[in-house]
Design a protein around this motif. Structure first.
Motif, PDB file in Angstrom:
ATOM      1  N   ALA A 172       0.826  -1.207   0.000  1.00  0.00           N
ATOM      2  CA  ALA A 172       0.000   0.000   0.000  1.00  0.00           C
ATOM      3  C   ALA A 172       0.859   1.256   0.000  1.00  0.00           C
ATOM      4  N   GLU A 173       1.977   1.233   0.723  1.00  0.00           N
ATOM      5  CA  GLU A 173       2.824   2.413   0.773  1.00  0.00           C
ATOM      6  C   GLU A 173       3.441   2.722  -0.589  1.00  0.00           C
ATOM      7  N   GLU A 174       3.718   1.696  -1.370  1.00  0.00           N
ATOM      8  CA  GLU A 174       4.228   1.930  -2.725  1.00  0.00           C
ATOM      9  C   GLU A 174       3.208   2.715  -3.546  1.00  0.00           C
ATOM     10  N   LEU A 175       1.933   2.367  -3.404  1.00  0.00           N
ATOM     11  CA  LEU A 175       0.891   3.100  -4.130  1.00  0.00           C
ATOM     12  C   LEU A 175       0.752   4.518  -3.583  1.00  0.00           C
ATOM     13  N   ALA A 176       0.878   4.674  -2.269  1.00  0.00           N
ATOM     14  CA  ALA A 176       0.797   6.007  -1.675  1.00  0.00           C
ATOM     15  C   ALA A 176       1.909   6.901  -2.202  1.00  0.00           C
ATOM     16  N   GLN A 177       3.111   6.363  -2.276  1.00  0.00           N
ATOM     17  CA  GLN A 177       4.241   7.149  -2.756  1.00  0.00           C
ATOM     18  C   GLN A 177       4.113   7.482  -4.240  1.00  0.00           C
ATOM     19  N   PHE A 218      -2.363   8.255  10.231  1.00  0.00           N
ATOM     20  CA  PHE A 218      -1.214   8.987  10.755  1.00  0.00           C
ATOM     21  C   PHE A 218       0.089   8.488  10.135  1.00  0.00           C
ATOM     22  N   HIS A 219       0.119   7.235   9.737  1.00  0.00           N
ATOM     23  CA  HIS A 219       1.276   6.731   8.987  1.00  0.00           C
ATOM     24  C   HIS A 219       1.355   7.427   7.629  1.00  0.00           C
ATOM     25  N   LEU A 220       0.216   7.548   6.960  1.00  0.00           N
ATOM     26  CA  LEU A 220       0.198   8.238   5.663  1.00  0.00           C
ATOM     27  C   LEU A 220       0.594   9.707   5.806  1.00  0.00           C
ATOM     28  N   ALA A 221       0.228  10.312   6.919  1.00  0.00           N
ATOM     29  CA  ALA A 221       0.603  11.709   7.134  1.00  0.00           C
ATOM     30  C   ALA A 221       2.117  11.878   7.117  1.00  0.00           C
ATOM     31  N   GLN A 222       2.838  10.882   7.600  1.00  0.00           N
ATOM     32  CA  GLN A 222       4.299  10.927   7.546  1.00  0.00           C
ATOM     33  C   GLN A 222       4.799  10.706   6.122  1.00  0.00           C
ATOM     34  N   VAL A 223       4.161   9.785   5.409  1.00  0.00           N
ATOM     35  CA  VAL A 223       4.574   9.502   4.025  1.00  0.00           C
ATOM     36  C   VAL A 223       4.392  10.728   3.148  1.00  0.00           C
ATOM     37  N   ASP A 264     -20.198  13.631  13.807  1.00  0.00           N
ATOM     38  CA  ASP A 264     -19.346  12.477  14.091  1.00  0.00           C
ATOM     39  C   ASP A 264     -17.914  12.990  14.178  1.00  0.00           C
ATOM     40  N   VAL A 265     -17.360  13.023  15.379  1.00  0.00           N
ATOM     41  CA  VAL A 265     -16.042  13.638  15.551  1.00  0.00           C
ATOM     42  C   VAL A 265     -15.191  12.821  16.516  1.00  0.00           C
ATOM     43  N   LEU A 266     -13.886  12.974  16.363  1.00  0.00           N
ATOM     44  CA  LEU A 266     -12.913  12.310  17.222  1.00  0.00           C
ATOM     45  C   LEU A 266     -11.995  13.344  17.854  1.00  0.00           C
ATOM     46  N   ARG A 267     -11.594  13.078  19.073  1.00  0.00           N
ATOM     47  CA  ARG A 267     -10.539  13.843  19.728  1.00  0.00           C
ATOM     48  C   ARG A 267      -9.324  12.927  19.834  1.00  0.00           C
ATOM     49  N   VAL A 268      -8.187  13.388  19.315  1.00  0.00           N
ATOM     50  CA  VAL A 268      -6.999  12.541  19.213  1.00  0.00           C
ATOM     51  C   VAL A 268      -5.778  13.290  19.724  1.00  0.00           C
ATOM     52  N   ARG A 269      -4.987  12.610  20.513  1.00  0.00           N
ATOM     53  CA  ARG A 269      -3.688  13.136  20.929  1.00  0.00           C
ATOM     54  C   ARG A 269      -2.620  12.182  20.411  1.00  0.00           C
ATOM     55  N   THR A 270      -1.524  12.718  19.917  1.00  0.00           N
ATOM     56  CA  THR A 270      -0.453  11.858  19.428  1.00  0.00           C
ATOM     57  C   THR A 270       0.613  11.694  20.502  1.00  0.00           C
ATOM     58  N   VAL A 271       1.062  10.464  20.648  1.00  0.00           N
ATOM     59  CA  VAL A 271       2.173  10.135  21.535  1.00  0.00           C
ATOM     60  C   VAL A 271       3.278   9.606  20.636  1.00  0.00           C
ATOM     61  N   GLY A 272       4.292  10.426  20.414  1.00  0.00           N
ATOM     62  CA  GLY A 272       5.255  10.087  19.379  1.00  0.00           C
ATOM     63  C   GLY A 272       4.555  10.156  18.036  1.00  0.00           C
ATOM     64  N   GLN A 273       4.540   9.060  17.315  1.00  0.00           N
ATOM     65  CA  GLN A 273       3.828   8.989  16.035  1.00  0.00           C
ATOM     66  C   GLN A 273       2.531   8.204  16.155  1.00  0.00           C
ATOM     67  N   THR A 274       2.134   7.866  17.381  1.00  0.00           N
ATOM     68  CA  THR A 274       0.957   7.016  17.573  1.00  0.00           C
ATOM     69  C   THR A 274      -0.243   7.845  18.007  1.00  0.00           C
ATOM     70  N   PRO A 275      -1.364   7.756  17.270  1.00  0.00           N
ATOM     71  CA  PRO A 275      -2.564   8.493  17.666  1.00  0.00           C
ATOM     72  C   PRO A 275      -3.281   7.788  18.808  1.00  0.00           C
ATOM     73  N   MET A 276      -3.668   8.550  19.824  1.00  0.00           N
ATOM     74  CA  MET A 276      -4.387   8.018  20.970  1.00  0.00           C
ATOM     75  C   MET A 276      -5.764   8.673  21.027  1.00  0.00           C
ATOM     76  N   LEU A 277      -6.807   7.866  20.937  1.00  0.00           N
ATOM     77  CA  LEU A 277      -8.164   8.401  20.991  1.00  0.00           C
ATOM     78  C   LEU A 277      -8.481   8.880  22.409  1.00  0.00           C
ATOM     79  N   ARG A 278      -9.007  10.099  22.486  1.00  0.00           N
ATOM     80  CA  ARG A 278      -9.403  10.650  23.786  1.00  0.00           C
ATOM     81  C   ARG A 278     -10.898  10.928  23.846  1.00  0.00           C
ATOM     82  N   GLY A 279     -11.590  10.657  22.745  1.00  0.00           N
ATOM     83  CA  GLY A 279     -13.038  10.830  22.732  1.00  0.00           C
ATOM     84  C   GLY A 279     -13.595  10.518  21.356  1.00  0.00           C
TER      85      GLY A 279
END
Length: 397
Positions: free
Chosen positions: A308-313, A334-339, A373-388
């Motif tokens: 999938a990352e090959e197609l993203a790139q 969030f992985h794609l956001a880095q790519v 329909d909404v999410l609250r997210v905090r990132t820890v390093g590169q990992t998204p953590m759902l907070r709501g």
């Protein structure tokens, strides 16, 4: 994108509870083209205001700089099947399975799901598949009507071309079911997803407990079914998708010829093309490309197909599906956001792009008049953590 007042009948089949008002303030709001500090206010289940600035009004939830983004939209998941059959030949009570499935998805930030159900049975042997979709769909629709779910559920019928009873099973569905997606599945050995028979053997032997002789018989039977019913089932499934008013999806396109056929059939998006050639052909035909989040996170396909990352790139990835790991969907964005070095573009692959592909015109974007329909997210390093997690302004996670 159309306004909610012009939303499809599919979108209107969602939950109808009137929730309390909600305001998430001092948030980094992920809009379609940028990220801004501000607040989103939801009234009667609908976004009524998007405001910039870090002011926190009385009664608002202070997000303390956390990200706020639209709820995730999932078009293809095997998760409901995993819940109704947690082990081979172990049948679990369907309502309990559906409720557990719903709660699991809500806990991962998915607020809209198209539950994939196989249509097309195979009788006899360890490679058999029974007809379960109509009964499960009835139970799902009844649970939805009773307001038992946290999130929005729609039907996705996986039309298995290589089967015995596909057209009869599709005929059991009608317009009242509001089937959202019909995907054309062809798991004939030696092509598409399972070009490598050794990988198919590893997959099937573990799942079905086949020995070498049983696997050889299974392959022979599938080849026979494809020869007997393949063309008839493919044409019939396209006709049935049109009758049901469903979006048509292809599955495991591998060659430009596969994609040309998909385009001729009226396919709206391609699930998991297996080769770069196919993805490029999809782009040429204006067919959206969907890939699996597990493929993206792992860095490769478990079937040995294109990454999938090959197609993203290569700028050939439009939609991401959690496939068989619900929690992978948010992580993949969030992985794609880095790519791509572009968070709004990455979030679109799991929100507005799948919503658009499924003809849901009332969700997937933080925008006035859209579903709350909404999410609250905090990132820890590169990992998204759902907070709501909120569905129509109701907190569900």
């Amino acid at each position: 994108m159309n306004s909610p007042c012009h939303a499809s009948s599919l979108a209107r089949s969602c939950q109808s509870d009137v929730p309390a008002d909600l305001c998430l303030a001092n948030a980094q709001m992920v809009l379609p083209d940028r990220i801004v500090t501000g607040s989103v206010t939801i009234e009667k289940g609908v976004i009524c205001d998007i405001a910039e600035g870090d002011r926190v009004l009385t009664g608002a939830i202070d997000c303390a700089g956390d990200l706020v983004l639209p709820g995730l939209v999932e078009l293809h998941t095997d998760n409901v099947e995993r819940h109704i059959e947690p082990r081979p030949k172990v049948d679990w009570p369907h309502l309990a399975a559906l409720i557990a499935h719903d709660a699991e998805l809500a806990s991962t930030g998915i607020t809209t799901v198209f539950d994939a159900m196989r249509v097309g049975s195979i009788h006899g042997g360890k490679g058999r598949y029974i007809n379960y979709a109509r009964k499960l769909a009835d139970e799902l629709l009844a649970a939805r009507a009773e307001g038992l779910f946290k999130i929005s559920h729609f039907l996705h019928l996986r039309a298995e071309i290589c089967s015995e009873t596909l057209l009869d099973e599709l005929a059991a569905f009608g317009l009242e079911d509001r089937v959202g997606i019909v995907s054309l599945m062809d798991h004939t050995p030696g092509q598409r997803q399972f070009r490598d028979l050794a990988r198919l053997k590893t997959y099937v032997a573990k799942k079905r407990g086949m020995n070498d002789m049983e696997f050889a018989e299974h392959v022979e039977n599938l080849l026979r079914l494809q020869k007997s019913f393949g063309s008839k089932h493919e044409a019939g499934a396209v006709t049935e998708a049109n009758r049901l008013g469903a979006v048509l999806a292809s599955h495991d396109d591998t060659t430009s010829e596969h994609v040309a056929t998909s385009a001729q059939n009226g396919v709206g998006f391609a699930e998991f093309p297996t080769a770069l050639e196919a993805a490029k052909a999809c782009r040429a035909h204006g067919i959206a490309v969907m890939m699996g989040a597990p493929n993206l996170i792992r860095g490769s396909s478990h079937s040995g197909n294109v990454a999938a990352e090959e197609l993203a790139q290569a700028d050939l990835l439009d939609i991401v599906s959690s496939d068989y790991v619900p929690s992978a969907l948010l992580l993949s964005a969030f992985h794609l956001a880095q790519v791509w070095d572009d968070l709004p573009r990455a979030i679109a692959t799991v929100t507005c792009n799948p919503a658009k592909a499924a003809r849901l015109h009332d969700r997937g974007v933080l925008q006035h008049g859209f579903r709350g329909d909404v999410l609250r997210v905090r990132t820890v390093g590169q990992t998204p953590m759902l907070r709501g997690v909120w569905s129509q302004g109701n907190r569900i996670g």
